[in-house]
Design a protein around this motif. Structure first.
Motif, PDB file in Angstrom:
ATOM      1  N   PRO A 173       0.827  -1.206   0.000  1.00 32.03           N
ATOM      2  CA  PRO A 173       0.000   0.000   0.000  1.00 32.03           C
ATOM      3  C   PRO A 173       0.854   1.245   0.000  1.00 32.03           C
ATOM      4  N   SER A 174       0.430   2.247  -0.731  1.00 31.16           N
ATOM      5  CA  SER A 174       1.129   3.527  -0.768  1.00 31.16           C
ATOM      6  C   SER A 174       0.234   4.600  -0.180  1.00 31.16           C
ATOM      7  N   LEU A 175       0.788   5.784  -0.054  1.00 27.28           N
ATOM      8  CA  LEU A 175       0.051   6.886   0.543  1.00 27.28           C
ATOM      9  C   LEU A 175      -1.176   7.202  -0.297  1.00 27.28           C
ATOM     10  N   GLY A 176      -2.327   7.112   0.347  1.00 29.08           N
ATOM     11  CA  GLY A 176      -3.566   7.445  -0.327  1.00 29.08           C
ATOM     12  C   GLY A 176      -4.154   6.330  -1.142  1.00 29.08           C
ATOM     13  N   HIS A 177      -3.669   5.090  -0.994  1.00 27.62           N
ATOM     14  CA  HIS A 177      -4.153   4.021  -1.862  1.00 27.62           C
ATOM     15  C   HIS A 177      -5.617   3.709  -1.622  1.00 27.62           C
ATOM     16  N   SER A 178      -6.100   3.879  -0.394  1.00 33.85           N
ATOM     17  CA  SER A 178      -7.506   3.600  -0.121  1.00 33.85           C
ATOM     18  C   SER A 178      -8.390   4.815  -0.342  1.00 33.85           C
ATOM     19  N   VAL A 179      -7.766   5.987  -0.508  1.00 34.56           N
ATOM     20  CA  VAL A 179      -8.518   7.210  -0.678  1.00 34.56           C
ATOM     21  C   VAL A 179      -8.613   7.614  -2.144  1.00 34.56           C
ATOM     22  N   ILE A 180      -7.591   7.263  -2.903  1.00 32.43           N
ATOM     23  CA  ILE A 180      -7.479   7.763  -4.272  1.00 32.43           C
ATOM     24  C   ILE A 180      -8.705   7.456  -5.128  1.00 32.43           C
ATOM     25  N   PRO A 181      -9.209   6.214  -5.191  1.00 26.05           N
ATOM     26  CA  PRO A 181     -10.306   5.946  -6.132  1.00 26.05           C
ATOM     27  C   PRO A 181     -11.532   6.830  -5.912  1.00 26.05           C
ATOM     28  N   ALA A 182     -12.050   6.815  -4.678  1.00 21.82           N
ATOM     29  CA  ALA A 182     -13.255   7.605  -4.424  1.00 21.82           C
ATOM     30  C   ALA A 182     -12.965   9.104  -4.441  1.00 21.82           C
ATOM     31  N   LEU A 183     -11.842   9.493  -3.826  1.00 20.12           N
ATOM     32  CA  LEU A 183     -11.513  10.900  -3.756  1.00 20.12           C
ATOM     33  C   LEU A 183     -11.226  11.469  -5.141  1.00 20.12           C
ATOM     34  N   THR A 184     -10.518  10.706  -5.947  1.00 23.93           N
ATOM     35  CA  THR A 184     -10.207  11.171  -7.295  1.00 23.93           C
ATOM     36  C   THR A 184     -11.477  11.337  -8.112  1.00 23.93           C
ATOM     37  N   LYS A 185     -12.354  10.394  -8.000  1.00 20.61           N
ATOM     38  CA  LYS A 185     -13.599  10.485  -8.743  1.00 20.61           C
ATOM     39  C   LYS A 185     -14.409  11.713  -8.307  1.00 20.61           C
ATOM     40  N   LEU A 186     -14.439  11.944  -6.998  1.00 20.51           N
ATOM     41  CA  LEU A 186     -15.174  13.093  -6.497  1.00 20.51           C
ATOM     42  C   LEU A 186     -14.527  14.400  -6.926  1.00 20.51           C
ATOM     43  N   GLN A 187     -13.193  14.470  -6.862  1.00 20.31           N
ATOM     44  CA  GLN A 187     -12.504  15.694  -7.249  1.00 20.31           C
ATOM     45  C   GLN A 187     -12.643  15.965  -8.745  1.00 20.31           C
ATOM     46  N   GLU A 188     -12.599  14.901  -9.551  1.00 18.13           N
ATOM     47  CA  GLU A 188     -12.778  15.087 -10.984  1.00 18.13           C
ATOM     48  C   GLU A 188     -14.162  15.632 -11.298  1.00 18.13           C
ATOM     49  N   ILE A 189     -15.152  15.168 -10.552  1.00 23.58           N
ATOM     50  CA  ILE A 189     -16.516  15.648 -10.788  1.00 23.58           C
ATOM     51  C   ILE A 189     -16.656  17.100 -10.337  1.00 23.58           C
ATOM     52  N   LEU A 190     -16.175  17.388  -9.116  1.00 25.13           N
ATOM     53  CA  LEU A 190     -16.337  18.735  -8.586  1.00 25.13           C
ATOM     54  C   LEU A 190     -15.467  19.755  -9.313  1.00 25.13           C
ATOM     55  N   SER A 191     -14.352  19.314  -9.883  1.00 24.88           N
ATOM     56  CA  SER A 191     -13.490  20.247 -10.607  1.00 24.88           C
ATOM     57  C   SER A 191     -14.183  20.810 -11.846  1.00 24.88           C
ATOM     58  N   GLN A 192     -15.184  20.093 -12.368  1.00 20.41           N
ATOM     59  CA  GLN A 192     -15.924  20.585 -13.525  1.00 20.41           C
ATOM     60  C   GLN A 192     -16.773  21.795 -13.187  1.00 20.41           C
ATOM     61  N   LEU A 193     -17.101  21.963 -11.908  1.00 22.97           N
ATOM     62  CA  LEU A 193     -17.909  23.116 -11.510  1.00 22.97           C
ATOM     63  C   LEU A 193     -17.085  24.395 -11.497  1.00 22.97           C
ATOM     64  N   GLY A 194     -15.771  24.263 -11.247  1.00 23.89           N
ATOM     65  CA  GLY A 194     -14.910  25.433 -11.251  1.00 23.89           C
ATOM     66  C   GLY A 194     -15.179  26.415 -10.136  1.00 23.89           C
ATOM     67  N   GLU A 195     -15.661  25.941  -8.997  1.00 24.74           N
ATOM     68  CA  GLU A 195     -15.956  26.814  -7.860  1.00 24.74           C
ATOM     69  C   GLU A 195     -15.098  26.413  -6.671  1.00 24.74           C
ATOM     70  N   GLU A 196     -14.611  27.419  -5.957  1.00 20.79           N
ATOM     71  CA  GLU A 196     -13.738  27.165  -4.820  1.00 20.79           C
ATOM     72  C   GLU A 196     -14.483  26.522  -3.649  1.00 20.79           C
ATOM     73  N   ASP A 197     -15.794  26.718  -3.592  1.00 21.41           N
ATOM     74  CA  ASP A 197     -16.562  26.151  -2.481  1.00 21.41           C
ATOM     75  C   ASP A 197     -16.580  24.633  -2.511  1.00 21.41           C
ATOM     76  N   PHE A 198     -16.276  24.048  -3.662  1.00 20.92           N
ATOM     77  CA  PHE A 198     -16.349  22.596  -3.791  1.00 20.92           C
ATOM     78  C   PHE A 198     -14.968  21.951  -3.860  1.00 20.92           C
ATOM     79  N   THR A 199     -13.929  22.677  -3.507  1.00 23.70           N
ATOM     80  CA  THR A 199     -12.598  22.076  -3.468  1.00 23.70           C
ATOM     81  C   THR A 199     -12.416  21.319  -2.159  1.00 23.70           C
ATOM     82  N   ILE A 200     -11.626  20.249  -2.220  1.00 27.46           N
ATOM     83  CA  ILE A 200     -11.360  19.404  -1.053  1.00 27.46           C
ATOM     84  C   ILE A 200      -9.893  19.606  -0.670  1.00 27.46           C
ATOM     85  N   ASP A 201      -9.662  20.228   0.447  1.00 26.83           N
ATOM     86  CA  ASP A 201      -8.306  20.478   0.930  1.00 26.83           C
ATOM     87  C   ASP A 201      -7.920  19.375   1.912  1.00 26.83           C
ATOM     88  N   LEU A 202      -6.887  18.626   1.532  1.00 26.85           N
ATOM     89  CA  LEU A 202      -6.406  17.555   2.403  1.00 26.85           C
ATOM     90  C   LEU A 202      -5.349  18.108   3.355  1.00 26.85           C
TER      91      LEU A 202
END
Length: 788
Positions: free
Chosen positions: A24-53
């Motif tokens: 396992p590497s850093l973020g291996h259990s977070v990457i799939p769901a988090l990446t999918k969510l960030q890719e979706i929210l990045s399409q909105l282009g709004e700062e209110d929907f950014t996820i700061d880790l």
């Protein structure tokens, strides 16, 4: 202190590699769901929907192995070796959806490093360049972005080590500088502290743990990392350190084995080092049963849990924002209606729009729509124009304000002609009152114009939100309504002109409210001579005639212009005539009378003849082009002027009240109410045409793009909502599995019938030997494993 035991000494690197297991590497259990969510929210282009880790900072003393731990978490070799970290290196991990990995420096904007060896050299060059100015350590960061498909969006910080005693060229305040620099990073509440301590030093005196305790006394964001387990003295181990028996930590400790200088000399990769680390922990008996806290993969798992907890903590607020935005966008999308309609559908839509527009216009005039509270609107503005502008202005006008006494006096004398006026004539009254009535025409027409402009404004405010989608229809409607209102303004203005002309054509002095001449004369007389009580007694005819003659003589006397010589001659002749009169006195009264008449005639003839022969002819002054009455105003003229003023004011008030009532009625009938009655019919007659449907109901490009954007945003928010639900369920499931995978002592439970001691052996022979235990020692063996 390290706990003594008698495990076999660690074998030199490399050891036989155990069967490969997923690392396992850093973020291996977070990457799939988090990446999918960030890719979706990045399409909105709004700062209110950014996820700061959170940010992860590695701290510790010099040479404790901080850089090696950071490289192991990233999975790449990119930090310089053989030198100490002298500047903070901020590594921002950015997930790249592609397959390539590269790095970028902030001080070399736009330049990509695909070779991580070059990244290592650039860090060394940038460190040396800054050290020319700063003595040994610097607060200036080296910011590096690493783009990879295998990392989450998180930031790692490799800080300079804390030095207690200056060595070599180190400054005397190196301890204070290094401590202040470290605290400036780890004091941030969202910073996860990796307190790195070497295993061959006393953990109670660890600089990393002491600094972490200053900013995180509860230990809620501090993870202990024990390095250099492979170089501990023979007979010692770090088991008590890892179990938290020496210095307890809420998040626990993790043991790692970094690459040695020999490994770095032979350029052994991070992957090979992690294989050696796994083999090391599988071989050493002291670390059996501690597989959950031994190795970089387990440290990465712990960070993954912290990241997942952080995400889980921000999920409710993020979910609320997404749901609120989803409701707003869905409402806006529903307002667009069906975007692909037929010709019949367009016709029905046009009829509905025209009907709604006409209804909205009538409601606005009648005040039945949404009533604002900050200003007057609709029909209330028309009422304000009638009462507060038109009527009020007419009441403020003084009918005699622009008429002087001289104007009235001239008008009276002109009406009398060549005779002197014995009574007040009617002609000057009608002339003056008509002039004042004509002044009422302009404000009446202005009132109609004001109402027309208000109707135009109201038409522009109707259905603004609905018609913004159809600018062509809006333009045509404005054109039709503007022409219609202008057409209705003409009959209103004609009616207003007729009303004023009616007042001018007939001066009704028999009106019941008119003051009349007799009463006006009495009031004027009282005003001009308030002290007079009784009328004067008329004098006799002779007296009157004598007074008139004397006044006439007096008035004529100064007008005569006689030369000085002529007056002397007349005086001499008068003396001579007087002597002749004396001589005729003895002939009696009658004779004297006759003699006096003859002498008088003779005297006059002689005087005239003498004047013609001795003085020039007497000439009159020519009248000027513009004649005005004399400045001397008689009492009779003063009374006549005051009477005329009273008559003018009385009749003007009658006309003004009639105008104040008639003009608003004419405007309402010919302009406002007629527009309300006929607007819908006019719109249908002018706009409901098949050849104009496509043109009028064609949406502009910006509206089409807006609808497309709203539709896409709605789809994105719906996807984000589904992912948030899945991520919430997944985080709950992951947490339950993590808790159920440990027994009461916090150690992993057996999996598929294999005891947890499987993770304490390095090969299958050890596993087989551990399973071949006698029935007598079976219970004892389970007890010892449980205790460990």
């Amino acid at each position: 202190m390290a706990s003594p035991s008698a495990p076999p000494a660690p074998a030199p690197f490399p050891l036989p590699t155990p069967p490969p297991t997923p690392q396992p590497s850093l973020g291996h259990s977070v990457i799939p769901a988090l990446t999918k969510l960030q890719e979706i929210l990045s399409q909105l282009g709004e700062e209110d929907f950014t996820i700061d880790l959170p940010q992860v900072a590695a701290i510790g003393s010099q040479g404790s192995g901080k850089s090696s731990v950071v490289e192991s978490l990233v999975g790449r070799d990119f930090l310089p070796r053989g030198v100490k970290t002298r500047r903070p290196v901020v590594i921002q991990l950015v997930r790249n959806p592609g397959e390539e990995e590269w790095g970028e420096f902030d001080h070399l904007s736009g330049k990509r490093f695909y070779d991580f060896e070059k990244i290592k050299k650039e860090i060394q060059i940038e460190t040396d360049r800054e050290m020319v100015t700063y003595n040994y350590i610097s607060e200036k960061e080296i910011r590096l972005k690493v783009f990879s498909p295998n990392v989450p969006d998180i930031t790692l910080v490799d800080l300079p080590g804390v030095s207690k005693v200056p060595v070599g060229d180190q400054p005397s305040d190196i301890l204070m500088k290094s401590r202040d620099l470290t605290i400036s990073y780890i004091k941030q509440p969202r910073c996860i502290i990796l307190a790195i301590s070497p295993a061959n030093e006393d953990l109670t005196n660890s600089d990393a743990l002491q600094l972490a305790r200053l900013v995180d006394p509860q230990g809620s964001r501090t993870i202990g990392v024990i390095t250099k387990l492979d170089i501990m003295d023979r007979g010692t181990d770090a088991r008590n350190f890892l179990l938290g028996k020496v210095v307890p930590l809420k998040l626990g400790y993790f043991g790692v084995v970094n690459r040695s200088q020999e490994d770095l000399k032979f350029n052994r990769s991070v992957k090979d080092a992690m294989a050696f680390e796994q083999s090391f922990f599988s071989t050493i008996q002291a670390y059996h049963g501690l597989s959950h806290c031994c190795g970089v993969p387990q440290l990465a798992n712990k960070l993954n849990q912290i990241l997942m907890q952080h995400i889980k903590a921000i999920l409710p607020a993020l979910k609320t924002r997404v749901n609120m935005q989803l409701v707003a966008v869905a409402k806006e999308h529903a307002s667009f209606g069906d975007t692909g309609e037929s010709k019949d559908g367009l016709a029905v839509k046009l009829l509905n729009i025209l009907a709604q527009y006409s209804e909205a216009f009538c409601s606005m005039v009648e005040g039945k729509n949404r009533v604002p509270t900050d200003e007057l609107s609709g029909g209330a503005r028309i009422h304000y124009i009638f009462q507060s502008i038109f009527v009020k202005r007419l009441e403020e006008v003084d009918p005699c304000g622009d008429i002087t006494d001289q104007d009235i006096r001239i008008a009276i004398q002109n009406a009398a002609g060549p005779r002197s006026a014995l009574f007040l004539p009617e002609a000057p009254f009608e002339i003056l009152v008509r002039r004042q009535i004509r002044y009422l025409l302009d404000p009446s027409l202005q009132c109609a114009r004001f109402v027309y402009e208000e109707l135009v404004k109201m038409s522009n405010r109707c259905l603004t939100e609905q018609l913004v989608e159809y600018p062509a229809l809006r333009r045509r409607m404005d054109e039709v309504i503007g022409n219609f209102l202008r057409e209705r303004l003409n009959p209103a203005e004609k009616m207003i002109t007729h009303i004023i002309d009616m007042q001018l054509d007939y001066i009704n002095t028999s009106h019941q409210c008119f003051i009349g001449g007799n009463k006006a004369f009495e009031l004027a007389k009282q005003h001009s001579n308030p002290s007079s009580v009784s009328t004067p007694v008329p004098a006799s005819k002779d007296v009157v005639n004598s007074e008139k003659l004397s006044e006439t003589a007096k008035s004529l006397k100064p007008r005569a212009i006689f030369p000085k010589g002529a007056s002397n001659v007349a005086a001499d002749q008068g003396i001579k005539l007087q002597g002749e009169h004396d001589r005729t006195a003895p002939y009696g009264a009658a004779g004297a009378q006759m003699s006096e008449k003859g002498s008088l005639l003779q005297k006059v003839y002689l005087s005239v003849d003498g004047l013609h022969s001795s003085v020039p002819f007497l000439q009159l002054r020519e009248p000027p082009i513009a004649l005005k009455p004399s400045e001397n105003q008689t009492e009779m003229e003063t009374e006549a002027i005051e009477t005329m003023k009273l008559l003018l004011k009385s009749y003007y008030d009658i006309v003004r009240k009639s105008i104040e009532d008639a003009i608003p009625k004419a405007i309402m009938h010919f302009l406002v109410n007629h527009t309300k009655r006929e607007l819908h019919n006019v719109l249908i007659r002018k706009l409901y045409r098949d050849d104009l449907l496509d043109e009028m109901l064609r949406e502009p490009d910006d509206i089409v793009l807006k609808k497309k954007h709203v539709s896409e945003t709605l789809s994105v928010l719906e996807q984000a909502q589904r992912v948030l639900e899945e991520l919430h369920l997944e985080s709950d499931t992951t947490e339950k599995e993590r808790r159920s995978s440990k027994d009461a002592a916090g150690l992993p439970k057996s999996r598929a019938g294999i005891p947890s001691t499987f993770y304490a052996f390095g090969n299958e022979n050890d596993l087989v030997s551990s399973l071949k235990v006698s029935p007598k020692t079976k219970h004892k063996h389970k007890k010892s494993v449980h205790s460990e």
